[in-house]
Design a protein around this motif. Structure first.
Motif, PDB file in Angstrom:
ATOM      1  N   ILE A 172       0.874  -1.170   0.000  1.00 30.21           N
ATOM      2  CA  ILE A 172       0.000   0.000   0.000  1.00 30.21           C
ATOM      3  C   ILE A 172       0.908   1.215   0.000  1.00 30.21           C
ATOM      4  O   ILE A 172       1.728   1.382   0.906  1.00 30.21           O
ATOM      5  N   ARG A 218      -1.757   6.738   5.180  1.00 29.12           N
ATOM      6  CA  ARG A 218      -2.909   5.848   5.018  1.00 29.12           C
ATOM      7  C   ARG A 218      -3.448   5.360   6.365  1.00 29.12           C
ATOM      8  O   ARG A 218      -4.622   5.023   6.479  1.00 29.12           O
ATOM      9  N   PHE A 251     -10.625   3.391   0.973  1.00 32.05           N
ATOM     10  CA  PHE A 251      -9.825   2.403   0.258  1.00 32.05           C
ATOM     11  C   PHE A 251     -10.687   1.697  -0.782  1.00 32.05           C
ATOM     12  O   PHE A 251     -11.883   1.499  -0.569  1.00 32.05           O
ATOM     13  N   MET A 278      -7.628  -2.735  -2.155  1.00 35.39           N
ATOM     14  CA  MET A 278      -6.840  -2.157  -1.068  1.00 35.39           C
ATOM     15  C   MET A 278      -7.313  -2.658   0.282  1.00 35.39           C
ATOM     16  O   MET A 278      -6.525  -2.966   1.154  1.00 35.39           O
TER      17      MET A 278
END
Lengths: 328, 310, 327
Positions: free
Chosen positions: A148, A154, A162, A166
């Motif tokens: 990622i 994040r 997401f 993801m």
């Protein structure tokens, strides 16, 4: 390969329903070696998911599960105390599910959800602040591992920010937070698009090679299993009907069900390679005739099939539960 | 050309009867069973009060304030009228008000909610639902009190028709409950209109109103019935409250709320039967209706029927 | 009678992302293009496979073909007749010639009705049957056509298995005796062994009834099995189209190549394809990439791909929209 990490002997799950007593798993025995990737394939209702959940103690109510022995690293799970079992499940075993949205809490950030697992079950040494920092570092490390981009920022985001692929990576990262020795993946790529599915499978493959954990990979997609797994177990009506190395089972299937399943997948044009579907419908577990459960749909069924056959060895490490195995 | 195998799929077992499923479900849910029995008794009283009542419900007698006995099941009131017989006759009023107001609420609320849900989002949906929201913003009982205070408790004449007070009552309560129905129907339709069969019907050339009223609404019956059952209970309470306040059913016609109002002076003087029995009847009937609503929610959805293997 | 049964000419569909007054006042919202300038021709009797991932616009295209939604650009021509602005009097004609089968057989049948009622509704609309016995007989014939026992007429959808429900869905689409059947992922929700039954049924029906199919799927193996020609969609556009074998033997667009390698079956005779997995995911329609929509994920992307959108052009019997494919 080293000694078995997980040994399941004679696992039977029983539910009482309106339609009668059903066994989502019946007399299921298998082993998973250290570092091995085992595929568990079957159609819906074959009991593949239920079997894996029973191993993790996730089938409710617990009394529905009856099994002679589930051994993990040689320890009999029946003999462990509730606290020991809880510890074991939290640290050594991990599971990822088909629907990553349903498995993540929409109200908390990804970072919160990742670190919470680690704070609860991870190493206990150090002050609260140090442990928090360690958990955060671990979360960043794992998000990096599941590729990622920009993991630090994040961490502060919520699941809805997401995409589907993801989220499934985040779920994988979460499952790996406490470095499990056995990962159970229940159709983790089924809800994803084919190109994203390929990414996630490749990711799982490289993570497994890197971390050396064992994986039970549940899927109905033989193509994905072939890419990922060392060994495959085919389930039908709550039984394992065939088990063996992936390249053997898919190239030289022994059980008529496996053979029919492969023959019913298109692999060319209609005029070159006509499909041969399996006749009838997958059986209802509540109305299973005695004998081999595949008998009503089997082309080879005949005398002897009224008695259910246990797994017999076809070739080294390759077994099938069929009377006709040698003849065929 | 390849040979294609298309074998015939045959039926393996007979279709299960829906009625049997209802009964089996009922047997498993004793509370629902009891509620159904209670409602059956109340309904019987409402339909044929003269069969059940032991005495006249209006004629006074000399036996005033007699406690309950085998002769006078619920005793008598300050005019010597039989409380049991009055309660039985009052059941008719309560059930009639409950059912008719809800039928009215459904008649107004279902089409409005259905149209708003099906043709929304857009100006139609917005207009209908904002009006409903405004009506919902008032507490219905207070609004009913205000309306009835304005209209009076006498029967009124509109042109050649004489509208009895009870009809006004039903109309007011029914109108006030319509937005609640509309809201439930709208949200059910919103879910239902995204089912693929709606698209399939459109592809077959069915018109939108036809799809809405024939296909979509049919699948909203479950939430509508649940809501209707609960609203009947609410309407009974509303009627009792209004009657208690003297705005509802006018004496000498008995009603549960009116009986409670008449008895309120005797609460502290020891004539407990005057308040306890009408109060209990309201309580039990309303509870039973709510339990029935839950039971309907469980049993009405055909998808729930396949409680087979996991 | 025209050999070209269906023609799409520059078909586009744009949705207003958020059409509320508030959003418009704030200057938020914006248009989302679900389908952009699609040209397609379907010849009578053939099967056109339409493949792509979720969100690529293939299901929107299906609804546009069926006139369940109106195009915002371009024309849909059916049997030589432009049906884009078709009035209600001709709509019935169109509805009886083009039908659709949906992915989810659970949701596509009304759960409140028995199979007979579900089938009778269409029969009444299009074949003008009135008498109950005639309707029942016609409905029974439809069930026989799709390999179901007429006893299923008295069942509710929830009493059927997934495969049986899908057969009823097909029977309903056939009730109007259409020429063109749009199959929107008809086997994706079914178990593998049941998929094969339905695929064979569709093939068999096509031969017997002379149907034309638009077969939408993300499963390239099924598409290869059934289709004569294939069109690959990405982000609302067709990126490659041509005869199915040509494309499967030699996929030219980088996206087609990845798609094909992603779905390869375990095959004893062939090595597993070695095409690397794509990075990234399908872009958000609210922020479409510049140039070629595939360039952010394309392993071969060059400067030109970022600037300039490639047009479909003929290369060796197929049409490809990629700058990097040599003529």
């Amino acid at each position: 390969m080293s000694a078995a990490l997980l040994e399941v002997q004679d696992l039977t799950i029983t539910f009482r329903t309106d339609a009668g007593t059903v066994h989502p798993a019946k007399g299921v025995s298998f082993e998973v070696a250290q570092g091995e990737v085992v595929g568990l394939v079957g159609e819906s209702g074959s009991g593949k998911s239920m079997t894996a959940k029973a191993v993790l103690g996730l089938v409710e109510p617990a009394r529905a599960v009856r099994s002679a022995h589930i051994r993990y690293k040689g320890r009999d799970l029946n003999r462990l105390s509730a606290a020991e079992l809880f510890q074991l499940r939290a640290r050594d075993l991990a599971m990822i599910f088909q629907d990553p949205m349903g498995s993540l809490n929409p109200l908390f950030t990804i970072g919160h959800q990742l670190t919470r697992v680690y704070l609860q079950h991870g190493p206990r040494e150090g002050s609260a602040r140090e442990r928090k920092r360690a958990a955060r570092a671990r979360a960043v490390e794992l998000l990096k591992k599941v590729r990622i981009p920009d993991p630090e920022s994040r961490l502060g985001q919520y699941p809805h920010q997401f995409s589907g692929g993801m989220r499934q990576r985040v779920m994988i990262a979460m499952a790996l937070m406490c470095s499990p020795t056995l990962l159970v993946a229940d159709e983790p790529t089924t809800a994803l698009d084919v190109t994203v599915e390929l990414q996630v499978v490749e990711l799982l493959k490289s993570l497994q090679a890197e971390l050396g954990m064992s994986v039970i990979f549940i899927s109905h997609n033989l193509g994905v299993v072939a890419r990922l797994c060392d060994r495959v177990m085919v389930m039908y009506a709550g039984r394992i009907v065939e088990s063996g190395p992936v390249d053997r089972v898919l190239v030289n299937p022994a059980h008529p069900y496996t053979r029919a399943l492969l023959a019913s997948m298109p692999r060319g044009r209609k005029d070159e390679a006509p499909l041969r579907p399996i006749q009838g419908e997958p059986p209802s577990l509540a109305r299973l005739a005695p004998g081999c459960p595949f008998r009503p749909r089997c082309d080879l069924a005949g005398a002897g099939c009224e008695v259910e056959q246990k797994l017999v060895t076809v070739e080294p490490r390759h077994q099938a539960a069929c009377h006709r195995v040698r003849a065929a | 050309m390849s040979t294609v195998v298309v074998e015939r799929q045959s039926v393996t077992q007979p279709a299960p009867k829906a009625s049997r499923r209802w009964l089996r479900q009922l047997w498993r849910d004793p509370l629902a069973l009891i509620s159904l029995v209670v409602l059956a008794v109340v309904l019987a009283a409402a339909i044929a009060p003269t069969w059940i009542a032991t005495h006249s419900h209006v004629r006074p007698s000399m036996e005033r304030l007699v406690p309950p006995s085998t002769e006078r099941l619920m005793g008598t009131d300050q005019f010597g009228r039989d409380v049991f017989s009055r309660a039985v006759v009052a059941a008719q009023v309560s059930i009639a008000v409950g059912v008719i107001t809800v039928v009215l609420a459904l008649a107004i609320g279902v089409p409005l909610g259905a149209v708003a849900g099906f043709y929304g989002p857009g100006p139609i949906d917005t207009t209908i639902m904002r009006i409903m929201d405004v009506m919902l913003a008032f507490p219905p009982i207070i609004l009913a009190i205000a309306v009835i205070a304005a209209l009076g408790t006498e029967s009124i004449e509109i042109g050649p028709f004489e509208i009895p007070h009870i009809a006004k009552l039903m109309f007011v309560i029914g109108l006030l409950y319509a937005p609640q129905v509309a809201r439930v129907v709208r949200s059910a339709v919103l879910v239902e209109k995204n089912e693929q069969y709606v698209m399939a019907e459109r592809a077959l050339g069915a018109s939108r109103p036809r799809i809405l009223f024939r296909d979509v609404l049919r699948n909203c019956i479950s939430p509508i019935s649940v809501q209707a059952t609960v609203l009947v209970a609410n309407a009974i309470i509303a009627e009792a409250s209004l009657s208690f306040l003297g705005l509802g059913i006018q004496p000498p016609q008995p009603s549960w709320g009116g009986m409670l109002a008449d008895a309120k002076t005797y609460v502290q003087s020891g004539e407990w039967w005057l308040t306890v029995f009408p109060g209990m009847l309201i309580f039990v009937t309303v509870c039973a209706l709510n339990v029935l609503g839950d039971y309907l929610r469980d049993v009405l959805d055909p998808r729930e029927a396949t409680a087979g293997a996991p | 009678m025209s050999e070209r049964l269906l023609e799409l000419v520059g078909v586009s569909k744009t949705y207003e992302a958020d059409a509320s007054l508030w959003a418009r006042l704030m200057g938020a919202g914006g248009a989302v293009r679900a389908v952009s300038e699609v040209d397609l021709t379907v010849t009578r009797g053939e099967t056109l496979g339409l493949v792509g991932e979720s969100g690529c616009g293939k299901s929107t295209l299906a609804r546009l073909i069926l006139k369940l939604e109106e195009v915002t650009g371009g024309d849909v021509i059916f049997d030589g007749r432009n049906v884009t602005g078709l009035g209600p009097q001709h709509l019935a004609w169109f509805r009886s010639r083009v039908q659709i089968v949906f992915q989810d057989p659970q949701s596509s049948l009304n759960r409140s009705y028995r199979v007979e009622t579900i089938l009778a509704s269409a029969l009444r609309l299009h074949r003008g049957l009135k008498r109950r016995s005639d309707l029942r007989e016609a409905a029974a014939d439809l069930l026989r056509l799709v390999g179901l026992d007429p006893a299923f007429l008295d069942r509710y959808p929830h009493e059927l298995s997934g495969g049986q429900r899908q057969r009823v869905g097909i029977a309903r689409a056939l009730s109007v005796e259409p020429d063109l059947l749009v199959l929107d992922e008809p086997v994706s929700a079914l178990d593998v062994s049941i998929q094969a039954q339905i695929v064979n049924l569709l093939h068999d029906l096509q031969r017997r009834l002379g149907l034309t199919y638009v077969f939408i799927s993300h499963d390239l193996n099924v598409v290869r099995y059934l289709a004569d020609r294939v069109a690959v969609m990405y982000f609302g556009r067709i990126v490659e189209t041509g005869p199915v074998e040509t494309i499967y033997r030699r996929p030219r667009h980088p996206y087609t190549r990845v798609l094909l390698s992603a779905v390869a079956l375990p095959d004893p005779e062939h090595e597993l394809p070695t095409e690397t997995a794509l990075t990234g995911e399908v872009p958000s329609p609210l922020a479409p990439p510049s140039g070629c929509a595939f360039h952010p994920r394309c392993p071969l992307a060059q400067e030109r791909c970022r600037r300039e959108r490639p047009e479909l052009r003929e290369v060796g019997g197929v049409a490809v929209a990629c700058h990097l494919v040599e003529s």
